[in-house]
Design an enzyme around this catalytic site. Sequence first.
Site, PDB file in Angstrom:
ATOM      1  N   PRO A   2      22.899  65.316  18.156  1.00 37.62           N
ATOM      2  CA  PRO A   2      23.053  66.834  18.695  1.00 37.62           C
ATOM      3  C   PRO A   2      22.358  66.427  20.025  1.00 37.62           C
ATOM      4  CG  PRO A   2      21.269  66.847  16.914  1.00 37.62           C
ATOM      5  CD  PRO A   2      21.696  65.489  17.097  1.00 37.62           C
ATOM      6  N   GLU A   3      23.227  66.816  21.079  1.00 41.44           N
ATOM      7  CA  GLU A   3      23.043  66.799  22.461  1.00 41.44           C
ATOM      8  C   GLU A   3      22.944  68.207  22.743  1.00 41.44           C
ATOM      9  OE1 GLU A   3      24.717  63.961  25.121  1.00 41.44           O
ATOM     10  OE2 GLU A   3      25.393  62.770  23.533  1.00 41.44           O
ATOM     11  N   HIS A 104      19.710  65.515   0.726  1.00 47.05           N
ATOM     12  CA  HIS A 104      19.092  65.854   2.327  1.00 47.05           C
ATOM     13  C   HIS A 104      18.775  67.157   2.674  1.00 47.05           C
ATOM     14  CE1 HIS A 104      19.521  61.258   2.021  1.00 47.05           C
ATOM     15  NE2 HIS A 104      20.796  61.411   2.252  1.00 47.05           N
ATOM     16  N   ARG A 123      18.945  60.973   8.001  1.00 55.53           N
ATOM     17  CA  ARG A 123      18.240  59.976   8.770  1.00 55.53           C
ATOM     18  C   ARG A 123      16.676  60.577   9.018  1.00 55.53           C
ATOM     19  NH1 ARG A 123      21.869  57.272  13.281  1.00 55.53           N
ATOM     20  NH2 ARG A 123      19.969  55.727  13.168  1.00 55.53           N
ATOM     21  N   LYS A 166      14.131  54.899  42.231  1.00 50.06           N
ATOM     22  CA  LYS A 166      14.425  54.316  40.744  1.00 50.06           C
ATOM     23  C   LYS A 166      15.368  53.014  40.658  1.00 50.06           C
ATOM     24  CE  LYS A 166      12.683  58.160  38.009  1.00 50.06           C
ATOM     25  NZ  LYS A 166      11.255  57.444  38.217  1.00 50.06           N
TER      26      LYS A 166
END
Length: 293
Positions: A2-3, A104, A123, A166
């Site tokens: 998920p973003e 899970h 995970r 950067k």
Amino acid sequence: MPELPEVETVRRGLEPAMVGARFSSVEQNRPDLRFPLPERFVERLQGRRIVAFGRRAKYLLADLDDGNVLVMHLGMSGSFRIERSAGAGTPGHFHHPRSSALAHDHIVFNMSNGVRILYNDPRRFGFMLVVPRAELDTHPLFAGMGIEPLGNELDGAVVARLFAGKSAPLKAALLDQRLIAGLGNIYVCEALHRAGLSPRRAAGTLARRNGAPSERAQRLAEVIPQVLNEAVAAGGSTLRDHRQTDGTLGYFQHRFHVYDREGEPCQRPGCRGTIRRIVQSGRSTFFCSVCQK
DNA sequence: AAGCGAACCTGGCTGC
DNA sequence: TGCAGCCAGGTTCGCT
């Protein structure tokens, strides 16, 4: 998984089920996720009422009535689903069916409104912690966190300043949560394509020019909220696990221009390029080397 | 100091 | 069919 758009989708799904309700009981099926769960995790939640349910970057924040915040991160494979018991709406007669437990399902919230909220995370890169609201901003997780890309802070000047000096590639700078917090692999690739910028370009090349933010920085600052908002409106992107909390799929993945589209023709009008996949700092980057400079 | 690769985990898919 | 290898939406650690 998920973003920001997926986390925001989850937030919107959970909010009506959580705000105003109490944790009647909490089931903790293992001692740890990514980290050990907090001491007395279950006891600290049970009986508490949720007064607000927010998000910061990829974190979900449940404000409790005792001044603490339940902080939740979904990692790569975390998801929530909501089950409504037959007794919902008739206080005192919920049965919170246990028959639906899946592998899970590590944490289960049984709410006072009869809703059962299950956290599943194969995970276990996700995590939960409880932090006093007053200490949230100084907590190590949040103290160094970058700006919120859907807030008002993001503009070309800010991007130029954040990236100044950067030498890291733009791709890496956009994934750096200490600069802008909430983007992940998908939306970085998509934003760079929309902005026509190469993921390999040094981030510092977007710095200010003659006292004004570069054209490139402005374009990037424009497309980031654009792509995130479109994704939120689509319920996020479902690659494998992401679901809205009612089980429906996100559908923004159908609108990807580059992510996971190696070998396909570039969709930019007039561009004859082909989407390529390269690896940058260990992660796949998808882009069109013809129109992204 | 910044930047990169590896590590943390499980599961799904590909190819032999 | 079986199994090895690779890949995955995130983050952190340690090395250079």
